[in-house]
Write a protein that holds these residues in place. Structure first.
Motif, PDB file in Angstrom:
ATOM      1  N   PRO A  70       0.810  -1.214   0.000  1.00 60.19           N
ATOM      2  CA  PRO A  70       0.000   0.000   0.000  1.00 60.19           C
ATOM      3  C   PRO A  70       0.847   1.269   0.000  1.00 60.19           C
ATOM      4  CG  PRO A  70       0.062  -0.953   2.207  1.00 60.19           C
ATOM      5  CD  PRO A  70       0.916  -1.814   1.336  1.00 60.19           C
ATOM      6  N   ILE A  71       0.341   2.279  -0.692  1.00 58.19           N
ATOM      7  CA  ILE A  71       0.956   3.605  -0.657  1.00 58.19           C
ATOM      8  C   ILE A  71      -0.168   4.577  -0.284  1.00 58.19           C
ATOM      9  CG2 ILE A  71       2.227   5.382  -1.956  1.00 58.19           C
ATOM     10  CD1 ILE A  71       2.171   2.069  -3.574  1.00 58.19           C
ATOM     11  N   CYS A  72       0.087   5.407   0.721  1.00 55.95           N
ATOM     12  CA  CYS A  72      -0.948   6.326   1.229  1.00 55.95           C
ATOM     13  C   CYS A  72      -0.511   7.778   1.098  1.00 55.95           C
ATOM     14  CB  CYS A  72      -1.238   6.025   2.692  1.00 55.95           C
ATOM     15  SG  CYS A  72      -1.567   4.292   3.013  1.00 55.95           S
ATOM     16  N   GLU A  73      -1.478   8.690   1.253  1.00 54.02           N
ATOM     17  CA  GLU A  73      -1.276  10.144   1.095  1.00 54.02           C
ATOM     18  C   GLU A  73      -1.227  10.479  -0.396  1.00 54.02           C
ATOM     19  OE1 GLU A  73      -1.003  12.743   3.667  1.00 54.02           O
ATOM     20  OE2 GLU A  73      -1.968  10.970   4.516  1.00 54.02           O
ATOM     21  N   ALA A  76       1.982  11.740  -2.051  1.00 54.14           N
ATOM     22  CA  ALA A  76       3.023  10.702  -2.095  1.00 54.14           C
ATOM     23  C   ALA A  76       2.684   9.681  -3.185  1.00 54.14           C
ATOM     24  CB  ALA A  76       3.158  10.017  -0.733  1.00 54.14           C
ATOM     25  N   GLN A  79       3.476  11.073  -6.682  1.00 52.59           N
ATOM     26  CA  GLN A  79       4.910  11.062  -6.956  1.00 52.59           C
ATOM     27  C   GLN A  79       5.406   9.642  -7.178  1.00 52.59           C
ATOM     28  OE1 GLN A  79       7.194  14.326  -4.695  1.00 52.59           O
ATOM     29  NE2 GLN A  79       5.268  14.200  -3.572  1.00 52.59           N
ATOM     30  N   TYR A  80       4.812   8.689  -6.458  1.00 52.53           N
ATOM     31  CA  TYR A  80       5.163   7.276  -6.637  1.00 52.53           C
ATOM     32  C   TYR A  80       4.841   6.837  -8.070  1.00 52.53           C
ATOM     33  CZ  TYR A  80       4.938   2.202  -6.030  1.00 52.53           C
ATOM     34  OH  TYR A  80       5.119   0.842  -6.161  1.00 52.53           O
ATOM     35  N   GLU A  83       7.256   8.218 -10.494  1.00 47.51           N
ATOM     36  CA  GLU A  83       8.598   7.632 -10.426  1.00 47.51           C
ATOM     37  C   GLU A  83       8.626   6.198 -10.959  1.00 47.51           C
ATOM     38  OE1 GLU A  83       9.689   8.212  -6.344  1.00 47.51           O
ATOM     39  OE2 GLU A  83       9.678  10.393  -6.574  1.00 47.51           O
ATOM     40  N   VAL A  84       7.622   5.396 -10.571  1.00 47.13           N
ATOM     41  CA  VAL A  84       7.618   3.993 -11.016  1.00 47.13           C
ATOM     42  C   VAL A  84       7.419   3.899 -12.527  1.00 47.13           C
ATOM     43  CG1 VAL A  84       6.412   1.781 -10.866  1.00 47.13           C
ATOM     44  CG2 VAL A  84       6.831   3.122  -8.800  1.00 47.13           C
ATOM     45  N   PRO A  97      14.730  20.689 -10.804  1.00 53.54           N
ATOM     46  CA  PRO A  97      14.498  20.709  -9.354  1.00 53.54           C
ATOM     47  C   PRO A  97      13.812  21.973  -8.855  1.00 53.54           C
ATOM     48  CG  PRO A  97      16.711  19.922  -9.804  1.00 53.54           C
ATOM     49  CD  PRO A  97      16.160  20.385 -11.102  1.00 53.54           C
ATOM     50  N   ARG A 100      10.233  21.815  -9.785  1.00 57.22           N
ATOM     51  CA  ARG A 100       9.601  20.784  -8.968  1.00 57.22           C
ATOM     52  C   ARG A 100       9.287  21.332  -7.585  1.00 57.22           C
ATOM     53  NH1 ARG A 100      12.906  15.530  -8.566  1.00 57.22           N
ATOM     54  NH2 ARG A 100      13.824  16.479 -10.398  1.00 57.22           N
ATOM     55  N   ARG A 104       5.608  21.652  -5.860  1.00 61.53           N
ATOM     56  CA  ARG A 104       5.319  21.075  -4.534  1.00 61.53           C
ATOM     57  C   ARG A 104       4.826  22.152  -3.580  1.00 61.53           C
ATOM     58  NH1 ARG A 104      10.622  17.392  -4.601  1.00 61.53           N
ATOM     59  NH2 ARG A 104       9.660  15.426  -5.234  1.00 61.53           N
TER      60      ARG A 104
END
Lengths: 241, 236
Positions: A70-73, A76, A79-80, A83-84, A97, A100, A104
């Motif tokens: 699981p990934i929460c928030e 997040a 961004q996951y 990235e994946v 950067p 970015r 954010r």
């Protein structure tokens, strides 16, 4: 309810609430990357075991479950996903950067200043409180109008030629602005006061991302009515996630 | 440190969010110019660099402002030369997501409840804050167990984003322990965290960036006296 995979993703499940802006933005991110996933609508009044097990700390949606992890928030999760599946579809966050950091910053602003303000409009106990929350909302919109000018650099979206992180974070809140207009007559993004954002709202609504993911405003209105009759001490933020 | 890095930090020594930003370059061996701000009389530089929040910390890199402590830390990590030290964020996306989750938790739950225990308007509010703070610390004990995988830090073998986020609060949390007499990181209830506090405090980067606890206690007492005086004045 299964969405057909366009890209191989491993197993992806999303625990969500159709009208939650936090969930909508994750679904937009998944749509941008062309990822198929199993969507499981949650009853936030009677939370299921999978939700409680996957997000034991907050017990909130959205939760993305990727190959069982699981990934929460919501931020997040976005961004996951970026990235994946960096090699698939457009980038959600900018590569530079500094840009970015800017994205954010404004996403954090949209969630910590704008969102609680308009949520406050819906739940104001008195007319005085409602007026105060409307003022807070409009002030936040004012800052975001300026931000749009700086971030977009004359292009159609915060992220440039196509939608990105901040477009999704703010775009996921738009359906509730429509609901606020329907239920309270409050116009959050008024063309006269925030012309850049008003134009962006129209453009955003025309994107595939918005068309495929954002539910009808009546769904939000119905849900709000349900919340109002259930209110009894729970905060709206709790009930929208 | 590479030439022409031009890093300036607009900060105020008591702020744990400023400390957080000081920790990041500290651990990455970067140097920066420290611009101490008088919060009661904010400078033009601060107001023009952070017009939205008008708050510290603000990092100026070649004159361009970056605001919000967690955003700044990630910026420094992303931008800094890999030769300056290990990344504060794992290369594994799932571990990164978990780190971001806990960094958000620290600010939303631990910092918020700790502030309430200090600044709550009633005794009831304050004690609710304290209760929630202890609950958050217990949850973080579990987080440390999960993230460290048997190593010394939330980041594993080396310091990461979560270590920096929590570590930045240490002077204030220790000051709170001294002032209240209650142990926040109890070695019996939260043994991993208690050990982590010692370990983190020994790091050179931490020693450089963290303000002296006694100084923080003095500052806190002064603020409490100011708040009490203001409350008394408004009641008259």
């Amino acid at each position: 309810m299964e969405n057909k995979t366009m890209a191989r993703a491993g197993s992806l499940k999303l625990l969500g609430l159709t009208v939650s802006p936090f969930v909508v933005r994750v679904r937009m991110a998944l749509q941008l990357k062309g990822l198929g996933y199993e969507y499981i609508e949650q009853d936030l009044f009677i939370k299921g075991d999978l939700l409680l097990m996957s997000n034991p700390v907050h017990k909130k949606v959205p939760v993305l479950i990727h190959d069982g992890k699981p990934i929460c928030e919501s931020l997040a999760i976005m961004q996951y996903i970026d990235e994946v599946w960096a090699a698939t579809g457009p980038s959600i966050l900018p590569a530079d950067p500094y840009e970015r950091a800017d994205a954010r910053f404004w996403a954090a602003y949209a969630d910590s200043k704008l969102l609680p303000a308009w949520v406050g409009i819906m739940w104001a106990a008195t007319e005085e409180e409602r007026v105060e929350k409307v003022e807070d909302t409009l002030k936040a919109i004012g800052h975001l109008e300026e931000a749009f000018g700086k971030c977009s650099n004359g292009k159609p979206f915060f992220a440039g030629d196509s939608v990105g992180y901040l477009d999704l974070v703010l775009g996921s809140q738009l359906l509730w602005f429509e609901a606020l207009q329907k239920m309270f007559g409050v116009v959050v993004i008024e063309e006269g006061k925030a012309p850049l954002l008003a134009a962006w709202v129209k453009r955003f609504g025309e994107t595939d991302t918005a068309k495929e993911v954002v539910p009808d405003v009546d769904t939000a209105v119905e849900y709000l009515k349900k919340l109002q009759s259930h209110r009894a001490g729970a905060t709206v933020a709790q009930l929208l996630s | 440190m590479a030439a022409g890095d031009d890093l300036k930090l607009i900060g105020a020594w008591p702020s744990p969010f400023v400390t957080r930003v000081k920790l990041a370059p500290s651990f990455k061996g970067l140097s920066f110019e420290n611009v101490e701000e008088d919060i009661s009389n904010k400078s033009e530089l601060l107001l023009s660099s952070n017009p939205v929040h008008k708050k510290v910390p603000v990092l100026l890199h070649h004159g361009k402002p970056i605001c919000e402590s967690v955003v700044i830390v990630q910026y420094i990590d992303a931008w800094a030369d890999p030769g300056t030290g290990p990344s504060l964020l794992s290369s594994d996306p799932h571990e990164r997501a978990v780190a971001r989750f806990w960094a958000a938790y620290i600010d939303d739950k631990l910092v918020a409840s700790w502030m309430q225990s200090f600044r709550g308007k009633t005794e009831e509010e304050k004690s609710e804050g304290t209760k929630q703070m202890f609950a958050a610390v217990e949850t973080l004990e579990g987080a440390l167990r999960e993230c460290s995988k048997g190593e010394g830090y939330f980041g594993g073998e080396s310091v990461g984003l979560v270590d920096v986020s929590l570590g930045s609060l240490l002077s204030w949390l220790k000051a709170t322990e001294m002032m209240s007499g209650a142990k926040i990181f109890d070695p019996v209830k939260t043994p991993l965290l208690a050990a982590w506090v010692e370990r983190f405090g020994e790091l050179d980067g931490a020693k450089t960036a963290l303000p002296d606890v006694d100084r923080v206690v003095e500052f806190a007492k002064m603020r409490q006296a100011q708040a009490a005086a203001a409350a008394a004045a408004s009641e008259n």
